[in-house]
Structures are given as structure tokens and as C-alpha cells.
Design an enzyme around this catalytic site. Structure first.
Site, mmCIF file in Angstrom:
data_model
loop_
_atom_site.group_PDB
_atom_site.id
_atom_site.type_symbol
_atom_site.label_atom_id
_atom_site.label_comp_id
_atom_site.label_asym_id
_atom_site.label_seq_id
_atom_site.Cartn_x
_atom_site.Cartn_y
_atom_site.Cartn_z
ATOM 1 N N GLY A 188 -4.591 -6.853 -9.139
ATOM 2 C CA GLY A 188 -5.126 -5.593 -10.342
ATOM 3 C C GLY A 188 -6.453 -6.454 -10.510
ATOM 4 N N CYS A 221 3.938 -6.220 -3.055
ATOM 5 C CA CYS A 221 2.770 -5.312 -3.928
ATOM 6 C C CYS A 221 2.528 -4.862 -3.467
ATOM 7 C CB CYS A 221 1.960 -7.105 -3.762
ATOM 8 S SG CYS A 221 0.743 -6.566 -4.825
ATOM 9 N N THR A 262 -0.378 -3.555 -5.340
ATOM 10 C CA THR A 262 -1.847 -3.852 -5.427
ATOM 11 C C THR A 262 -2.059 -4.484 -3.564
ATOM 12 O OG1 THR A 262 -1.390 -4.457 -7.266
ATOM 13 C CG2 THR A 262 -4.003 -4.853 -6.102
ATOM 14 N N CYS A 300 4.101 -0.497 -9.225
ATOM 15 C CA CYS A 300 3.423 -2.368 -8.822
ATOM 16 C C CYS A 300 5.286 -3.108 -9.314
ATOM 17 C CB CYS A 300 3.147 -2.991 -10.387
ATOM 18 S SG CYS A 300 2.679 -4.224 -10.516
HETATM 19 N N1 DGL Z 1 3.299 -6.616 -8.116
HETATM 20 C C1 DGL Z 1 1.783 -6.222 -7.684
HETATM 21 C C2 DGL Z 1 1.907 -4.911 -7.305
HETATM 22 O O1 DGL Z 1 2.627 -4.168 -7.188
HETATM 23 C C3 DGL Z 1 0.543 -6.019 -8.208
HETATM 24 C C4 DGL Z 1 0.156 -7.029 -9.745
HETATM 25 C C5 DGL Z 1 -1.149 -8.171 -10.265
HETATM 26 O O2 DGL Z 1 -1.425 -9.320 -9.570
HETATM 27 O O3 DGL Z 1 -1.820 -6.863 -10.792
HETATM 28 O O4 DGL Z 1 0.987 -4.298 -7.093
#
Ligand code: DGL
Length: 273
Positions: free
Chosen positions: A43, A73, A75, A181
Site C-alpha cells: 500500500g 491482494c 493492492t 484489503c
Molecule cells: N493484503 C494487501 C491488500 O489486499 C496488501 C496490503 C499491503 O501490503 O499494504 O491490499
């Protein structure tokens, strides 16, 4: 014939929330999970960086024999999903996006709160999602800087930060809270205790796992005949950081007796040691 593994990746342990749902649907399927913990949180990275990391993990999973890959993920999906689908035409790639559609369709107060990273809010997929489903409702976008890292590290301050992010949305009449997230469902119990019965929490992990299951059924020729016990048990975790750390986490959040192996970044390429 060896069974085709399903690949799953995330910046860290967030994708466990999707991995455990995939395991419920496909309990005998070999699964390979990559956590890029050397670079978490995504992020706070640029789109170009996240695309480059995502490309390398997808390529590693393709070389490991995966035909279906879940970008667990939001992001990475925001930054890289369209690119990955172009660059890996032989793979079937399932991505993630905040569950705005079900939230918009069900909100009574016409107010929806979304928790996600800045990277997700700034991406083209989210812009398109809002264009499609955001009419006639208020969307309260709440980036949660540092939350993914706090979850990785089991930070004892998580609850008080969550309260600071969630209460303003509830006070502003949101009756749907979207977990945008994959790290956030890992602290759903804390989120639920703040939200209580003031709003419904939307977690897309199961829907994504179902989509992975459908893709797998369509594109894999595996049968359940002649599988060995070893194959049934096969879930392999890779991390670009310390395997012992993720193994311990996996035993807390997933299953006992899970093995974890190191991966190293060689420039823009991932290699085993
Ligand atoms: N788990 C991730 C998401 O769904 C990323 C969070 C991160 O690494 O900032 O956005």
C-alpha cells in the site's frame, strides 16, 4: 499424473484469508502461496513497483506448474491485474476488488464505508467499480496507513487504530463496512467488536475462493483418482523474508504442520535458495 497446483500470492500474510477459503473448497488440491514479506506493505509502494513484484511472483507460480493464480491482494490487483492477464495469457488469473457491488446493492442508509489501502483507492479497477456501482450512494473511503504492517507484526495498538478509522464511518451512517484489503479479515473479530450491530461487514474472501474453484474446474484436467496422502497435504508457503516467522503465523491462522521455504529477489526475479 501430478496434480496441478493453484498459486496464490500477496505482499504478506493477508492472502491467508483467501487461502483458507480455497482450502475449504478444494481440500485435496496442492496449493502454493507466496508472501513478499521483504516488500510488505504494498500500500505504500508505487504502482510500478507493485506491478514488478506481482509479475515476478506470477512468473514463479507459472514455472511451478500453476494454471490458476489468485492475486490475493487488493493492492496488487489494483496495480497489476490487467497487466498480468496480458503478459500471462496461458494462466487464469483471479483478482480482488473491494466488495462495493454487494454493499451498494444492499445498503439501507445509502452509505457504504470502505477500508482499503491508498494503492487500491487510486487504482483504475476501483475507479471503474465506482463508476459502475457508486451512483446514488455515499462512499466513505478510509485508507488505513500502516494497518497491513501492524497485522503482520501483531501490533497491540491495532484495535485502537481500527476504532479511529471505523467509528467515524458508523457515526456518518454507514451500514455496510467493506474489507478492501486481504489483511483485514485476519482481524475481523476486532472489527466486529467495534462495529457491533451498527453495520454489516463485507469480506470477499469466500467469493474469491469460489471463483478460483470455478476456474480450476474449468481449466484443470485433474481427477481425484489415485491421489496420495502426501499430495493431499501439500500446501507450500514461500516467503521473501524469514520462513520461520511465516510458518509460525500460518500455524496460528491456518493449519498445524505447514512448511515454509525462502525465496530471494535477484534483481526483478525470484529464485529459490
Ligand atoms: N493484503 C494487501 C491488500 O489486499 C496488501 C496490503 C499491503 O501490503 O499494504 O491490499
Amino acid at each position: 499424473m501430478p496434480r496441478t497446483p493453484i498459486g496464490v500470492f500477496d505482499s504478506g500474510i493477508g492472502g491467508f484469508s483467501v487461502l483458507r477459503e480455497i482450502r475449504k473448497i478444494l481440500p485435496t488440491q496442492p496449493l502454493i502461496y507466496i508472501a513478499d514479506q521483504a516488500n510488505v506493505p504494498y500500500g505504500e509502494r508505487t504502482g510500478d513497483q507493485v506491478r514488478s513484484f506481482s509479475r515476478a511472483m506470477t512468473s514463479f507460480l507459472e514455472n511451478a506448474g500453476c494454471r490458476v493464480v489468485a492475486v490475493a491482494c487488493n493492492t496488487a490487483s489494483a496495480a497489476a491485474l490487467y497487466t498480468l492477464r496480458e503478459e500471462f495469457p496461458h494462466l487464469h488469473i483471479v483478482g480482488m476488488e473491494p466488495a462495493l457491488k454487494p454493499a451498494a446493492n444492499s445498503t439501507q442508509t445509502k452509505t457504504v464505508g470502505i477500508l482499503a489501502t491508498n494503492g487500491t483507492f487510486e487504482g483504475e479497477p476501483y475507479r471503474r467499480l465506482k463508476e459502475k456501482y457508486g451512483h446514488g450512494i455515499r462512499i466513505l473511503e478510509t485508507p488505513c496507513p500502516g494497518l497491513a504492517r501492524m497485522i503482520e507484526e501483531d501490533n497491540p495498538e491495532i484495535s485502537s487504530h481500527l476504532r479511529d478509522w471505523i467509528e467515524p464511518m458508523l457515526d456518518d451512517n454507514a451500514d455496510r463496512i467493506v474489507l478492501g484489503c486481504t489483511h483485514y479479515p485476519l482481524v475481523k473479530h476486532l472489527i466486529s467488536s467495534i462495529v457491533g450491530n451498527r453495520a454489516q461487514i463485507l469480506d470477499p474472501s469466500e467469493a474469491v475462493a469460489l471463483q478460483v474453484g470455478r476456474m480450476h474446474a474449468q481449466h484443470s484436467s485433474d481427477t481425484d483418482l489415485n491421489i496420495t496422502l502426501a499430495e493431499m497435504a501439500s500446501v507450500t508457503l514461500y516467503t521473501t523474508s524469514d520462513p520461520e516467522v511465516i510458518r509460525t503465523k500460518a500455524e496460528q491462522l491456518l493449519w498445524p504442520k505447514i512448511s515454509a521455504l525462502p525465496l530471494r529477489w535477484n534483481g526483478k526475479v525470484l529464485t529459490t535458495i
